[in-house]
Design an enzyme around this catalytic site. Structure first.
Site, PDB file in Angstrom:
ATOM      1  N   GLN A  41     -54.494  -7.299  14.059  1.00  0.00           N
ATOM      2  CA  GLN A  41     -54.013  -6.185  12.682  1.00  0.00           C
ATOM      3  C   GLN A  41     -54.703  -4.928  14.555  1.00  0.00           C
ATOM      4  O   GLN A  41     -53.326  -4.581  14.182  1.00  0.00           O
ATOM      5  CB  GLN A  41     -54.600  -6.735  11.508  1.00  0.00           C
ATOM      6  CG  GLN A  41     -54.245  -5.481  10.781  1.00  0.00           C
ATOM      7  CD  GLN A  41     -53.333  -6.390  10.266  1.00  0.00           C
ATOM      8  OE1 GLN A  41     -52.688  -6.660  10.404  1.00  0.00           O
ATOM      9  NE2 GLN A  41     -52.491  -4.871   9.814  1.00  0.00           N
TER      10      GLN A  41
ATOM     11  N   HIS B 267     -51.656  -3.697  16.033  1.00  0.00           N
ATOM     12  CA  HIS B 267     -50.387  -2.599  16.024  1.00  0.00           C
ATOM     13  C   HIS B 267     -50.274  -1.661  16.127  1.00  0.00           C
ATOM     14  O   HIS B 267     -48.934  -0.455  16.493  1.00  0.00           O
ATOM     15  CB  HIS B 267     -50.135  -3.080  13.974  1.00  0.00           C
ATOM     16  CG  HIS B 267     -49.609  -4.046  13.640  1.00  0.00           C
ATOM     17  ND1 HIS B 267     -48.067  -4.405  13.450  1.00  0.00           N
ATOM     18  CD2 HIS B 267     -49.913  -4.712  12.999  1.00  0.00           C
ATOM     19  CE1 HIS B 267     -47.865  -5.320  13.167  1.00  0.00           C
ATOM     20  NE2 HIS B 267     -48.701  -5.634  12.499  1.00  0.00           N
TER      21      HIS B 267
ATOM     22  N   GLU C 298     -55.018  -4.628   2.229  1.00  0.00           N
ATOM     23  CA  GLU C 298     -53.454  -4.276   2.696  1.00  0.00           C
ATOM     24  C   GLU C 298     -53.704  -6.224   2.247  1.00  0.00           C
ATOM     25  O   GLU C 298     -53.379  -7.083   1.879  1.00  0.00           O
ATOM     26  CB  GLU C 298     -52.991  -4.126   3.766  1.00  0.00           C
ATOM     27  CG  GLU C 298     -51.272  -4.704   3.565  1.00  0.00           C
ATOM     28  CD  GLU C 298     -51.181  -4.040   5.115  1.00  0.00           C
ATOM     29  OE1 GLU C 298     -51.738  -3.217   5.521  1.00  0.00           O
ATOM     30  OE2 GLU C 298     -49.838  -3.950   4.782  1.00  0.00           O
ATOM     31  N   HIS C 299     -54.277  -6.700   3.549  1.00  0.00           N
ATOM     32  CA  HIS C 299     -54.171  -7.627   3.761  1.00  0.00           C
ATOM     33  C   HIS C 299     -56.280  -8.006   3.782  1.00  0.00           C
ATOM     34  O   HIS C 299     -56.840  -8.211   4.216  1.00  0.00           O
ATOM     35  CB  HIS C 299     -53.887  -8.417   5.475  1.00  0.00           C
ATOM     36  CG  HIS C 299     -52.665  -8.151   5.495  1.00  0.00           C
ATOM     37  ND1 HIS C 299     -53.147  -7.209   6.450  1.00  0.00           N
ATOM     38  CD2 HIS C 299     -51.899  -8.067   5.711  1.00  0.00           C
ATOM     39  CE1 HIS C 299     -51.103  -6.845   6.671  1.00  0.00           C
ATOM     40  NE2 HIS C 299     -50.523  -8.137   6.486  1.00  0.00           N
TER      41      HIS C 299
ATOM     42  N   ASP D 178     -46.981 -12.897   7.456  1.00  0.00           N
ATOM     43  CA  ASP D 178     -46.564 -11.955   7.758  1.00  0.00           C
ATOM     44  C   ASP D 178     -44.827 -12.021   8.685  1.00  0.00           C
ATOM     45  O   ASP D 178     -43.792 -11.146   8.393  1.00  0.00           O
ATOM     46  CB  ASP D 178     -46.447 -11.086   9.556  1.00  0.00           C
ATOM     47  CG  ASP D 178     -47.809 -10.884   9.264  1.00  0.00           C
ATOM     48  OD1 ASP D 178     -48.474  -9.959   7.927  1.00  0.00           O
ATOM     49  OD2 ASP D 178     -48.938 -10.415  10.626  1.00  0.00           O
TER      50      ASP D 178
ATOM     51  N   HIS E 186     -35.497  13.599 -37.394  1.00  0.00           N
ATOM     52  CA  HIS E 186     -35.979  11.591 -37.343  1.00  0.00           C
ATOM     53  C   HIS E 186     -36.036  11.095 -38.520  1.00  0.00           C
ATOM     54  O   HIS E 186     -35.271   9.673 -39.025  1.00  0.00           O
ATOM     55  CB  HIS E 186     -37.146  11.448 -36.477  1.00  0.00           C
ATOM     56  CG  HIS E 186     -36.633  11.972 -34.956  1.00  0.00           C
ATOM     57  ND1 HIS E 186     -36.840  13.311 -33.747  1.00  0.00           N
ATOM     58  CD2 HIS E 186     -37.346  11.101 -33.651  1.00  0.00           C
ATOM     59  CE1 HIS E 186     -36.677  13.320 -32.723  1.00  0.00           C
ATOM     60  NE2 HIS E 186     -37.179  11.878 -33.020  1.00  0.00           N
TER      61      HIS E 186
END
Lengths: 429, 429
Positions: free
Chosen positions: A254, A257, A322-323, A356, A415
């Site tokens: 991770q 990145h 996220e993960h 991934d 209505h």
């Protein structure tokens, strides 16, 4: 890596909304493309990409895509084909049916699901061009049944004219037939409002730089957009049964990145924490992107120690990563207690890169704590629902007065009368 | 009513984003509440609602709710209870299950659905306070399983201190147990960031004035929000079998909402068009809200004539109306060709108020052409998904090399090594 107490830790990161100058630049680009169409599109392409094109050259030809196949290696092609098949199989399981509830008095109520008609996928150029992201954006739309999926990507890759052949092959494998060589905010504007060459879409998805993100935000409402991703995150939840080398390798996957990425271990074992810290250093020594990964680890990484698994789980749920990898003796036993996470990887063999690239679930996941309320990209994102009401005469005669009571209470006499006029006429018969 | 050719007609209405002054005012309110909490909340309540409260008085008491029941008429209570039961029954049919795909090699892939933990519902005060909207916002969240549903509403109704008893009864019938007397942008900020009295939520929904809408937009990202509704719309698609009086009554039921509402007939029958225009005039004569309805009809109403049903359907799909009524000889036969509509009402007895109040489907629908890509409020809006990856050792050994090929192609060596280190160690055993 810094070591902290789990109960104190929270992720507090800001969302990037761009500078006023960036927002103004994007506003002008979007407005020009909206009013001037292809002419503006081509002018911005020359200005930002340094490439002069005719409108007739915007569309990528079938020959170019064929030629791209000659440029990619057989193992890549084999791997991406199998990945695409897995992603398709997983997303097909997400598909739902329209349904209708048929009632004895003849009334039918239902929910009709239909695919969006036309979806645009943005694919960045240069170093952020990931074939895997093409699959993850396109395949769910395709499984949803979207008949027109159009891709846009800058006309140059890393300063060189031409589109990355791996991207073209991934697009072709995912089934995209309509591709344009145009990028940036101008491409987003073209997808939203249409030009002579590019017909407008109903939804725009895919990652991009800050200008692309701001342009998506600017056109939202005219079209739908996907969420705007923040930096990537992983949290590993581990006890003393976890393998420190595996944990460290996954944290680093991770961290490589970018410097903003965050990689966090939450553990009930101080011993594992120490071992992971040492392993991270050991593995960093030979990593090509060690500089980026080290900056990420130092700025956003942490080893969080918890006295109990309850405390560790509370920290995980607070971060809403996220993960999330769960490497404990009996990982499935914790699943029910994980409230917030984009994707959950259980056990020692479910390393994040499995998800991934290959396993099938989507790798586009809610970042920045939004897993509290958002979901991975999925087939529902490319479907729209319509409610269906087929009310029978019997149902109207039976319930009409109650409907009129509610309408009149809200001061909506027209209505009430829309019901009343039917009760009068149909009741007589 | 103006009569136009269907093929020329498109709805082009702008979304309201507020003036710069309104945006700045909202920014300040949100920021104050975020940093100063209850103190700011109470100060704004005094300033905007003219009501001085202690923090301890913000929460509506159980006694107040009980007393509200004494103030509503029995027919209202009976009707709203039956409506709530119908809405609950319809939304329960939307519920889905988590699923897991168990593969022969031990791998499990799945999608876990969980309710959001805490949802805030905004209910406007004054004349826009509709008990039916309380049901339509709360019940889907409740059916999704949201454990904490909290409602906020201004402390005064139409200039008078106190909350409308009908709203309190609707909230209680829908199952809301936590209510606060606070409104405006300050209430939205409190829900998003929390104060000592009001705990923060994961999602905010419900209608409001421009300040409420801008505040929802401002806090989006910290929490989820529902879509921001535009003016209401109805399109009636009819052939020469339709009853002009029914069509006119239904058009007027939309037009009475406000001057911005739009009511449009699309028909293949010029004769029906003439009859509807005459009926609209006839029915307007005795309508309490004739002024509003007439302004709406004149500004945004139209009778669109089409030569063929194909042409009529094309106009409908281009408009993507919030509400679509289909009054033709065989309405079910057209369902498949309706691409874009929030709710579809088929046949002569499915007058829109049936769906507004009673039948069960949600009345909060995509407006302003967004039915091209959005859906009615539904249970999915209150659920989040997590992907599940439980990869087996066999699967990793079989597919590891392919995963590494894809990771290395994207220049992500640490991703490849996270797999590689496992292949080395596990492959040996």
């Amino acid at each position: 890596m810094r070591v902290l107490r789990a109960e104190q830790f929270g992720l507090t990161r800001e969302v990037e909304y761009g500078t006023p100058e960036q927002n103004e630049a994007v506003r002008q680009i979007v407005e020009s493309v909206r009013t001037e169409g292809d002419a503006a599109l081509l002018a911005y392409t020359e200005k930002f990409d340094g490439i002069r094109l005719q409108a007739s050259e915007l569309r990528v030809t079938a020959e170019e895509i064929e030629q791209a196949y000659d440029k990619v290696e057989a193992p890549f092609l084999e791997a991406i084909r199998e990945a695409a098949a897995n992603i398709r199989a997983f997303h097909e399981k997400q598909l739902r049916q329209s349904w209708v509830d048929v009632q004895p008095d003849g009334t039918m109520l239902g929910q009709i699901l239909r695919p969006l008609k036309r979806v645009g996928v943005y694919v960045p150029g240069g170093k952020a061009a990931y074939p895997s992201s093409v699959l993850m954006n396109v395949i769910p739309a395709q499984v949803a049944g979207v008949p027109e999926i159009v891709m846009v990507t800058p006309p140059a890759t890393g300063g060189k004219a031409g589109i990355d052949p791996y991207i073209l092959v991934a697009a072709a494998e995912a089934g995209v037939k309509e591709l344009y060589r145009v990028g940036g905010a101008q491409a987003v504007a073209a997808l939203a409002y249409g030009t002579d060459t590019i017909a407008p879409v109903d939804k725009i998805c895919g990652p991009g730089n800050i200008y692309v993100a701001l342009a998506k935000r600017a056109v939202f409402g005219a079209v739908d957009i996907d969420s705007i991703a923040g930096p990537s995150e992983i949290v590993v939840l581990a006890d003393d049964t976890a393998d420190a080398a595996y944990v460290a390798a996954d944290l680093l996957s991770q961290a490589e990145h970018d410097e903003m990425a965050s990689a966090i271990l939450v553990t009930t074992s101080a011993q594992l924490g120490e071992a992971v810290a040492a392993e991270v250093e050991r593995q960093l020594a030979t990593l090509p992107k060690a500089d980026i990964a080290r900056q990420s680890i130092e700025a956003n990484g942490a080893i969080l120690l918890a006295d109990t698994m309850d405390e560790a789980l509370a920290a995980v749920n607070r971060m809403a990563p996220e993960h999330l990898e769960v490497m404990v003796a009996e990982p499935m036993g914790l699943l029910g207690r994980i409230e917030n996470a984009g994707a959950i990887f259980l056990g020692p063999y479910s390393s994040e890169p499995v998800g991934d690239y290959f396993a099938g679930p989507n790798h586009i996941l809610p970042t920045n704590g939004t897993a509290r309320f958002s979901s991975p990209v999925n087939v529902d994102d490319f479907l729209k629902k319509s409610s269906l009401v087929y009310y029978s005469k019997d149902a109207l005669l039976k319930n009409g007065e109650k409907i009129m009571t509610l309408a009149r209470h809200e001061g909506l006499e027209a209505h009430a009368r829309a019901i009343g006029i039917r009760l009068e006429r149909e009741g007589e018969q």
